[in-house]
Each structure stands twice: as C-alpha cells, then as structure tokens.
Design an enzyme around this catalytic site. Structure first.
Site, PDB file in Angstrom:
ATOM      1  N   SER A  49       0.823  -1.212   0.000  1.00  0.00           N
ATOM      2  CA  SER A  49       0.000   0.000   0.000  1.00  0.00           C
ATOM      3  C   SER A  49       0.851   1.254   0.000  1.00  0.00           C
ATOM      4  CB  SER A  49      -0.865  -0.010   1.261  1.00  0.00           C
ATOM      5  OG  SER A  49      -1.526   1.222   1.405  1.00  0.00           O
ATOM      6  N   TYR A  81      -1.810   0.148  10.086  1.00  0.00           N
ATOM      7  CA  TYR A  81      -2.073  -0.515   8.801  1.00  0.00           C
ATOM      8  C   TYR A  81      -0.849  -0.398   7.883  1.00  0.00           C
ATOM      9  CZ  TYR A  81      -3.656  -1.183   4.056  1.00  0.00           C
ATOM     10  OH  TYR A  81      -3.749  -1.598   2.747  1.00  0.00           O
ATOM     11  N   LYS A  87       1.920  -3.348   6.476  1.00  0.00           N
ATOM     12  CA  LYS A  87       2.232  -3.582   5.053  1.00  0.00           C
ATOM     13  C   LYS A  87       3.742  -3.455   4.798  1.00  0.00           C
ATOM     14  CE  LYS A  87      -1.620  -4.772   3.318  1.00  0.00           C
ATOM     15  NZ  LYS A  87      -1.758  -6.076   2.663  1.00  0.00           N
TER      16      LYS A  87
HETATM   17  N1  UFG Z   1     -12.320  12.247   2.222  1.00  0.00           N
HETATM   18  C1  UFG Z   1     -13.204  13.290   2.377  1.00  0.00           C
HETATM   19  N2  UFG Z   1     -14.472  12.993   2.771  1.00  0.00           N
HETATM   20  C2  UFG Z   1     -14.890  11.717   3.033  1.00  0.00           C
HETATM   21  C3  UFG Z   1     -13.971  10.660   2.861  1.00  0.00           C
HETATM   22  C4  UFG Z   1     -12.688  10.964   2.451  1.00  0.00           C
HETATM   23  O1  UFG Z   1     -12.870  14.456   2.173  1.00  0.00           O
HETATM   24  O2  UFG Z   1     -16.070  11.540   3.389  1.00  0.00           O
HETATM   25  C5  UFG Z   1     -10.960  12.543   1.743  1.00  0.00           C
HETATM   26  C6  UFG Z   1      -9.847  12.089   2.666  1.00  0.00           C
HETATM   27  O3  UFG Z   1      -9.553  13.090   3.608  1.00  0.00           O
HETATM   28  C7  UFG Z   1      -8.718  11.851   1.664  1.00  0.00           C
HETATM   29  C8  UFG Z   1      -9.437  11.419   0.374  1.00  0.00           C
HETATM   30  O4  UFG Z   1     -10.787  11.824   0.552  1.00  0.00           O
HETATM   31  O5  UFG Z   1      -8.067  13.052   1.392  1.00  0.00           O
HETATM   32  C9  UFG Z   1      -9.399   9.926   0.178  1.00  0.00           C
HETATM   33  O6  UFG Z   1      -9.790   9.316   1.399  1.00  0.00           O
HETATM   34  P1  UFG Z   1     -10.048   7.752   1.534  1.00  0.00           P
HETATM   35  O7  UFG Z   1     -10.522   7.516   2.920  1.00  0.00           O
HETATM   36  O8  UFG Z   1     -10.893   7.290   0.404  1.00  0.00           O
HETATM   37  O9  UFG Z   1      -8.608   7.117   1.281  1.00  0.00           O
HETATM   38  P2  UFG Z   1      -7.199   7.388   1.966  1.00  0.00           P
HETATM   39  O10 UFG Z   1      -6.402   8.256   1.024  1.00  0.00           O
HETATM   40  O11 UFG Z   1      -7.320   7.853   3.351  1.00  0.00           O
HETATM   41  O12 UFG Z   1      -6.600   5.919   2.000  1.00  0.00           O
HETATM   42  C10 UFG Z   1      -6.709   5.037   0.879  1.00  0.00           C
HETATM   43  C11 UFG Z   1      -6.910   3.617   1.388  1.00  0.00           C
HETATM   44  C12 UFG Z   1      -5.686   3.191   2.175  1.00  0.00           C
HETATM   45  C13 UFG Z   1      -4.459   3.355   1.305  1.00  0.00           C
HETATM   46  C14 UFG Z   1      -4.369   4.763   0.761  1.00  0.00           C
HETATM   47  C15 UFG Z   1      -3.225   4.829  -0.206  1.00  0.00           C
HETATM   48  O13 UFG Z   1      -8.087   3.545   2.207  1.00  0.00           O
HETATM   49  O14 UFG Z   1      -5.818   1.842   2.541  1.00  0.00           O
HETATM   50  O15 UFG Z   1      -5.568   5.115   0.097  1.00  0.00           O
HETATM   51  O16 UFG Z   1      -3.175   6.029  -0.885  1.00  0.00           O
HETATM   52  F1  UFG Z   1      -3.376   3.109   2.033  1.00  0.00           F
END
Ligand code: UFG
Length: 320
Positions: free
Chosen positions: A119, A143, A147
């Site tokens: 990841s 997490y 990984k």
């Molecule tokens: N976000 C919002 N509103 C929401 C949900 C998310 O603004 O309701 C934002 C988050 O702050 C982030 C972006 O959208 O900036 C993406 O968020 P996600 O939760 O979809 O994903 P993450 O980037 O936090 O993490 C994902 C996977 C991880 C992985 C990572 C690698 O969930 O397992 O991408 O880039 F490690």
C-alpha cells in the site's frame, strides 16, 4: 498457471480473479469470507480459511500440494486505517501472521512466485509531489506499518531461500470492472460520496486549507481493473525472472483533489447534491501521488482509465 489468490472474494481480489481467468490462468481462492463474498468468484474453487490462524500453515501446505499451485497473489488483509489505529494488536496479528504462514508454506512446498498487495500507506506523509519507491517509508498508522513489515518479511525470504516477489503499493483504488464487483464497503471517498447522495446527506470534504491547489487533499485514484491488470503483469514478470524482490507503485501518476473527485461525480451523474466543508481528518497526508515511472519501465504497465471513468463505473455498478 495455477495461482492461489488470498482475499480473492473481496472487492479487489475478485477483479484479480477475473483478470487471471481472462489471461488463461487457473485461480484458486483462499478467503475467510469475513468481508469477501463467495458470489463474487462464481465457480472458482474456494478454500475458506483465516490465513492468520494457527491451522493455516498446514492447510496451505496441503492446498499447495493438492492443487499443484505455482504462484500466490496475496491480498488477504485487514485494511481499514482507522480501525488499525484503535486495534493495532489485531492488525499485527492478522496482517503479519498471514504473511508468516504463507512464507512458511511456500518455502516448504517450493512455491516461489509471490505478488504481494502492499500500500501507499507505507509512505506515510511524504513531502514530495509524487513519491517513488526509493522514498524513505515512514508509515503513520499500524495498517501502513503492517504492510511495510510484510514487504520486509518477503524481502528477507527472497534473500534467504529463493522466493521471487513483487510488492505492489496500491494508491487509491476505486471503480468497478464488472457490475457485480463494486466496492460495497463504504469506507473510501467515492463509495462514501455515493452513499451520502443516495441518503440525501451532504458529501463531507475533510479540510479545505491543505497546501494544495484548491485546499482539499490530493490523491492518486486508480481504477480497480487497471490494478487487476498490474497483478497479472507482475505475475508474468515473476515467471520470467530468476530472483529478486521488486517494489512497484500502482497509481495513475495523476493527483486529483477531493473537490475534483466531487466535480467528477457531478459531471458523471448530473445529480444535485450538497457539499459540506468539515475539519481535516486526523492523520491525512495533504498529497499522496505515485511516481509511476518504475512500473511502466519494469512491467510495461500503465493505467488506462481516467477519474471520470472510475466514477462512472462505480455509479453504473451501484445503479443496476
Ligand atoms: N475524504 C473526504 N471525505 C470523506 C472521505 C474521504 O474528504 O467523506 C478525503 C480524505 O480526507 C482523503 C481522500 O478523501 O483526502 C481519500 O480518502 P479515503 O478515505 O478514500 O482514502 P485514503 O487516502 O485515506 O486511504 C486510501 C486507502 C488506504 C491506502 C491509501 C493509499 O483507504 O488503505 O488510500 O493512498 F493506504
């Protein structure tokens, strides 16, 4: 080739299984079905097993022998960043023991080809616009730590007994390659946004004063079908190589902000919905984008789908 796909009944795993079948391989799925769904894998043989359990190593050895397995694609893992912060011991138990059992069984049976689902969470919060595989990994949650440790365990086995491996560092995976394989978990931005629209609630933007072009967080979104293709390419690369552990980013190489994702949802659906700006989420890096030059060079692989196509494919799949 006969390939064991751990976590093959999950969202990403089931796309990998279909990709393997299309490429002429014979997948066998191992899944504990805690999040996976056997309907996703149709007639593919299924071994129902918690890979982190005490019995897993012996059952794996038996399965490798019975099925004449030639390689493994290991996706089975706990993958919720938030849950990993509140239950670190569970994440270590699950994500480390599973790799450990797998490596013991592969060594014992001489199965030497491994594609590991890693990841971008291994990088933590990099201070560069796009991160390459040589960047010093400093994960910021359990997490990401599990990984990275998984990659180390694999690298050590490569050095010690001839395992050949590719670790794929996934960026933000989304979309659906098939209508029945959409991500139903509602744990990431695109499924969360569509669920909010469906329920008549506002889509929340976590933080608007990040040091990015429009103030919202930037991520690298990759279509799940492109990701599945990267697994097949990695596997075929392994069969041609004689040794080594190769770490590869799997992303599009293009950053998209949360506001751009929301605009893509608006463009694709033509729906009217409310967007709410809320405080930043703890632990989010401002920008996490892949430098994809290595995977292009090593595998000849490149993402084919745009953000619009990712959004449209998810929308299409959940609208059926
Ligand atoms: N976000 C919002 N509103 C929401 C949900 C998310 O603004 O309701 C934002 C988050 O702050 C982030 C972006 O959208 O900036 C993406 O968020 P996600 O939760 O979809 O994903 P993450 O980037 O936090 O993490 C994902 C996977 C991880 C992985 C990572 C690698 O969930 O397992 O991408 O880039 F490690």
């Amino acid at each position: 080739m006969k390939i064991l796909v751990t976590g093959g009944a999950g969202y990403i795993g089931s796309h990998v299984v279909r990709g393997l079948v299309s490429a002429g391989h014979q997948p066998i799925v191992l899944d504990d079905l805690s999040h996976g769904n056997s309907a996703r894998i149709e007639n593919t043989p299924l071994l129902e097993l918690d890979l982190a359990s005490a019995e897993a190593k012996d059952r794996l050895v038996a399965a490798f022998k019975e099925n004449a397995i030639e390689g493994v694609i290991h996706l089975a893992a706990r993958k919720s960043v938030g849950e990993s912060v509140s239950k670190p011991e569970y994440y270590y138990q699950q994500n480390i023991n599973s790799v450990n059992n797998l490596l013991f069984a592969m060594k014992e049976t001489g199965v030497l080809n491994l594609v590991f689902s890693s990841s971008a969470a291994t990088y933590g919060s990099p201070d560069v616009p796009s991160v390459d595989e040589d960047y010093n990994c400093k994960p910021i949650n359990p997490y990401g730590e599990t990984k990275l440790i998984g990659e180390w365990m694999i690298a050590d086995s490569v050095r010690a007994w001839g395992l050949k491996a590719v670790s794929l560092r996934y960026f933000n995976v989304a979309g659906a390659g098939f209508k029945d394989l959409a991500d139903t978990a509602v744990a990431n931005l695109i499924p969360i946004a569509f669920t909010a629209i469906h329920e008549g609630k506002a889509i929340q933007v976590f933080g608007t004063d990040w040091p990015t072009q429009d103030g919202s967080c930037v991520r690298d979104y990759i279509h799940v079908s492109d990701l599945a293709d990267a697994h097949i390419s990695a596997l075929e690369h392994l069969t041609k190589s004689t040794s080594g552990h190769t770490v590869l980013n799997v992303g599009s190489g293009k950053g998209s902000s949360v506001l751009e994702v929301i605009q893509a949802i608006r463009d694709v659906t033509k729906l009217d919905f409310v967007v709410e700006h809320v405080p930043a989420r703890e632990g989010d890096p401002a920008t996490l984008c892949a430098d994809v030059s290595k995977i292009e060079r090593v595998l000849g692989w490149k993402a084919k789908h745009s953000l619009q196509e990712i959004v449209a494919s998810h929308w299409d799949a959940i609208s059926q």
